[in-house]
Design a protein around this motif. Structure first.
Motif, short mmCIF file in Angstrom:
data_model
loop_
_atom_site.label_atom_id
_atom_site.label_comp_id
_atom_site.label_asym_id
_atom_site.label_seq_id
_atom_site.Cartn_x
_atom_site.Cartn_y
_atom_site.Cartn_z
N TYR A 1 13.23 -1.56 -0.33
CA TYR A 1 11.95 -1.06 -0.86
C TYR A 1 12.22 0.28 -1.53
CZ TYR A 1 6.78 -0.82 -0.74
OH TYR A 1 5.45 -0.79 -1.06
N ASN A 2 12.34 0.28 -2.84
CA ASN A 2 12.66 1.48 -3.60
C ASN A 2 11.86 1.49 -4.89
OD1 ASN A 2 15.04 2.34 -1.88
ND2 ASN A 2 15.80 0.36 -2.59
N ALA A 3 11.77 2.66 -5.51
CA ALA A 3 11.10 2.81 -6.80
C ALA A 3 11.84 3.85 -7.61
CB ALA A 3 9.64 3.21 -6.61
N PHE A 4 11.80 3.71 -8.93
CA PHE A 4 12.55 4.65 -9.77
C PHE A 4 12.02 4.62 -11.19
CE2 PHE A 4 14.64 0.54 -9.43
CZ PHE A 4 14.86 0.16 -10.74
N TRP A 5 12.31 5.71 -11.91
CA TRP A 5 12.01 5.74 -13.33
C TRP A 5 12.96 4.82 -14.07
CZ3 TRP A 5 7.73 7.94 -15.18
CH2 TRP A 5 7.11 8.96 -14.45
N ARG A 6 12.50 4.19 -15.10
CA ARG A 6 13.30 3.21 -15.83
C ARG A 6 14.63 3.80 -16.33
NH1 ARG A 6 11.94 -1.57 -18.13
NH2 ARG A 6 13.30 -2.32 -19.79
N HIS A 7 14.63 5.10 -16.66
CA HIS A 7 15.85 5.70 -17.21
C HIS A 7 17.01 5.67 -16.22
CE1 HIS A 7 15.87 9.44 -14.86
NE2 HIS A 7 14.55 9.49 -15.02
N CYS A 8 16.72 5.48 -14.92
CA CYS A 8 17.79 5.41 -13.93
C CYS A 8 18.74 4.24 -14.21
CB CYS A 8 17.20 5.28 -12.52
SG CYS A 8 16.34 6.75 -11.93
N LEU A 9 18.23 3.18 -14.79
CA LEU A 9 19.05 2.01 -15.05
C LEU A 9 20.19 2.33 -16.01
CD1 LEU A 9 16.29 -0.73 -15.41
CD2 LEU A 9 17.83 -0.38 -13.47
N ASP A 10 20.00 3.36 -16.86
CA ASP A 10 21.06 3.76 -17.79
C ASP A 10 22.22 4.43 -17.07
OD1 ASP A 10 19.48 2.84 -19.90
OD2 ASP A 10 18.51 4.79 -20.17
N HIS A 11 22.01 4.88 -15.83
CA HIS A 11 23.01 5.65 -15.11
C HIS A 11 23.72 4.86 -14.02
CE1 HIS A 11 21.58 9.39 -16.96
NE2 HIS A 11 20.36 8.95 -16.74
N ILE A 12 23.13 3.73 -13.56
CA ILE A 12 23.70 3.09 -12.38
C ILE A 12 24.44 1.78 -12.69
CG2 ILE A 12 22.08 4.15 -10.81
CD1 ILE A 12 20.38 1.73 -10.83
N ASP A 13 24.22 1.17 -13.84
CA ASP A 13 25.03 0.05 -14.31
C ASP A 13 25.30 -0.98 -13.21
OD1 ASP A 13 26.52 -1.46 -16.09
OD2 ASP A 13 28.38 -0.38 -15.68
N ALA B 1 12.92 7.11 -5.78
CA ALA B 1 12.22 7.20 -4.49
C ALA B 1 12.77 6.10 -3.60
CB ALA B 1 10.72 7.04 -4.68
N LYS B 2 13.46 6.50 -2.54
CA LYS B 2 14.20 5.57 -1.71
C LYS B 2 13.50 5.37 -0.37
CE LYS B 2 18.58 5.19 0.73
NZ LYS B 2 17.80 4.84 1.94
N GLY B 3 13.11 4.15 -0.08
CA GLY B 3 12.46 3.87 1.19
C GLY B 3 13.41 4.05 2.36
N SER B 4 12.87 4.58 3.46
CA SER B 4 13.68 4.75 4.67
C SER B 4 12.89 4.35 5.90
CB SER B 4 14.14 6.21 4.82
OG SER B 4 14.79 6.39 6.08
N ARG B 5 13.46 3.47 6.67
CA ARG B 5 12.84 3.06 7.93
C ARG B 5 13.11 4.05 9.05
NH1 ARG B 5 15.97 -2.54 7.24
NH2 ARG B 5 17.45 -0.94 6.55
N PHE B 6 14.02 4.98 8.82
CA PHE B 6 14.43 5.90 9.87
C PHE B 6 14.08 7.36 9.59
CE2 PHE B 6 17.39 2.25 9.87
CZ PHE B 6 16.95 1.68 11.06
N GLY C 1 0.80 -1.21 0.00
CA GLY C 1 0.00 0.00 0.00
C GLY C 1 0.83 1.26 0.00
N GLU C 2 2.12 1.16 0.37
CA GLU C 2 3.01 2.32 0.37
C GLU C 2 3.46 2.70 -1.03
OE1 GLU C 2 5.07 1.50 4.77
OE2 GLU C 2 6.29 1.48 2.94
N ILE C 3 3.22 1.84 -2.01
CA ILE C 3 3.69 2.11 -3.37
C ILE C 3 3.16 3.45 -3.87
CG2 ILE C 3 3.49 1.36 -5.78
CD1 ILE C 3 3.74 -1.50 -4.83
N VAL C 4 1.95 3.82 -3.47
CA VAL C 4 1.39 5.09 -3.92
C VAL C 4 2.26 6.26 -3.50
CG1 VAL C 4 -0.10 5.35 -1.89
CG2 VAL C 4 -0.72 6.49 -4.02
N SER C 5 2.90 6.19 -2.34
CA SER C 5 3.78 7.27 -1.88
C SER C 5 5.03 7.35 -2.75
CB SER C 5 4.18 7.05 -0.42
OG SER C 5 3.06 7.07 0.43
N TYR C 6 5.56 6.20 -3.12
CA TYR C 6 6.73 6.18 -3.98
C TYR C 6 6.40 6.75 -5.36
CZ TYR C 6 9.07 3.02 -0.64
OH TYR C 6 9.67 2.47 0.46
#
Length: 273
Positions: free
Chosen positions: A180-192, A136-141, A120-125
Motif C-alpha cells: 500500500y503505497n502512493a507516489f508522484w508520477r515523476h518517481c517512475l522516471d527514477h526507479i525503473d 508515501a510508503k505504507g507501514s504496518r509497524f 479511506g487511508e488514501i487521504v493520508s497518503y
C-alpha cells in the motif's frame, strides 16, 4: 495529518476553489489521483475494495490477470468508469508495471484487490504527497499502524529484511514488504522497475532511497484477506526479496557526500510532543 487548502484566487493566481477537488472540509487537491488495483480472480473481494475508495479520486485502473470468475464484469458494475488493463505477463510486479503505464493521474496509489487495505487511508497518503513528499510508503509497524494478516515467521522475516535495507542503503524504514503505497508520477522516471513478482514493493522502496527522493511513512492497518487464498509464499518470496536487496548496489557514500541532509522524511510515529 497535514491540511492543504487551495490558495485564494488573485490576479497572480487565477485558480479558484472550483479548480480543486474537495477531499474534506480541511483538505483539497488539484492533482488527479489514479488508483491501481492488480487483480486475478478477486470478484468476491472487489465490492469491499471499491466501497472503501473515496469518490474524489480521478480514476481506477484495474489490471486483470486473465481472471475467470467475472472480476472485470464486477469491477465495471461497481465503478462504471474503471479502466481495465489486461495483464500480458505474470506476477504482481508485472501487473503493477502495466497499471502504472496506463495511469493518467499525477499521483498514483497502489491498492491490493483482496480487501486487506482500507481505501479511506488514501487521504493520508495524498496529504503527505501534497505536503512535500515524493513517495508515501505504507507501514504496518509505524505508530498507529497494524496488521491482522502476518504470522510470526513473516513478521520476523520482514523485520530482518527491513534491517538489511536500512543498513545497506541508509534508509529508516519500519516496514519493507507492504503493497500500500502512493507516489508522484515523476518517481517512475527514477526507479525503473524491472521485476515481476511480490518483490516489486521492496525494489521500489530501495530505489526511491537510492534516487534521493523524499519518503514519508504512513501508518496503515492491514486486514485479513476477505475471500480466497493469497498467492504469497513466505519462504519463496522472502528469498526473492533477499536476492533483490543483495542485487542492488548501495549508494550510501554518495548520499553522505551531499551538501544537504538525506531527504528521507522521518517515519510518522505519532509521538506526542
Amino acid at each position: 495529518m497535514s491540511s492543504v487548502l487551495p490558495p485564494a484566487a488573485s490576479p497572480q493566481n487565477p485558480r479558484t476553489a472550483a479548480a480543486y477537488r474537495p477531499v474534506s472540509s480541511h483538505l483539497a487537491i488539484a492533482p488527479p489521483v489514479s488508483v491501481v488495483i492488480p487483480a486475478m480472480n478477486e470478484a468476491e473481494n472487489l465490492p469491499y475494495v471499491f466501497k472503501s475508495l473515496p469518490g474524489w479520486i480521478h480514476e481506477v485502473v484495474l489490471v486483470d490477470g486473465d481472471s475467470t470468475d467475472g472480476t472485470v464484469e464486477v469491477a465495471r458494475e461497481l465503478w462504471p468508469e474503471v479502466r481495465v488493463v489486461p495483464q500480458r505477463g505474470k506476477g504482481k510486479g508485472d501487473a503493477l508495471i502495466s497499471g502504472f503505464a496506463a495511469c493518467t493521474g499525477d499521483i498514483i496509489v497502489m491498492v491490493d484487490a483482496d480487501g486487506s487495505a482500507d481505501g479511506g487511508e488514501i487521504v493520508s497518503y495524498v496529504s503527505a504527497l501534497v505536503s512535500g513528499a515524493d513517495f508515501a510508503k505504507g507501514s504496518r509497524f509505524a505508530n498507529g499502524g497494524g496488521t491482522d494478516d502476518m504470522t510470526f515467521v513473516r513478521k520476523l522475516g520482514n523485520r530482518a529484511l527491513c534491517a538489511v535495507v536500512n543498513r545497506k542503503f541508509g534508509a529508516r524504514y519500519t516496514d519493507l514488504c507492504y503493497g500500500y503505497n502512493a507516489f508522484w508520477r515523476h518517481c517512475l522516471d527514477h526507479i525503473d522497475l524491472d521485476c515481476t513478482g511480490f518483490e516489486v514493493e521492496t525494489l521500489m522502496n530501495i530505489r526511491v532511497v537510492k534516487a534521493g527522493l523524499r519518503v514519508q511513512e504512513i501508518p496503515s492497518h492491514e486486514y485479513l484477506r476477505i475471500h480466497g487464498t493469497s498467492n504469497l509464499r513466505a519462504v519463496r518470496d522472502g528469498l526473492r526479496v533477499l536476492r533483490v536487496i543483495l542485487g542492488e548496489r548501495s549508494n550510501r557514500r554518495a548520499l553522505r557526500r551531499r551538501a544537504h541532509p538525506s531527504p528521507l522524511v522521518d517515519a510518522v510515529r505519532g509521538e506526542a510532543s
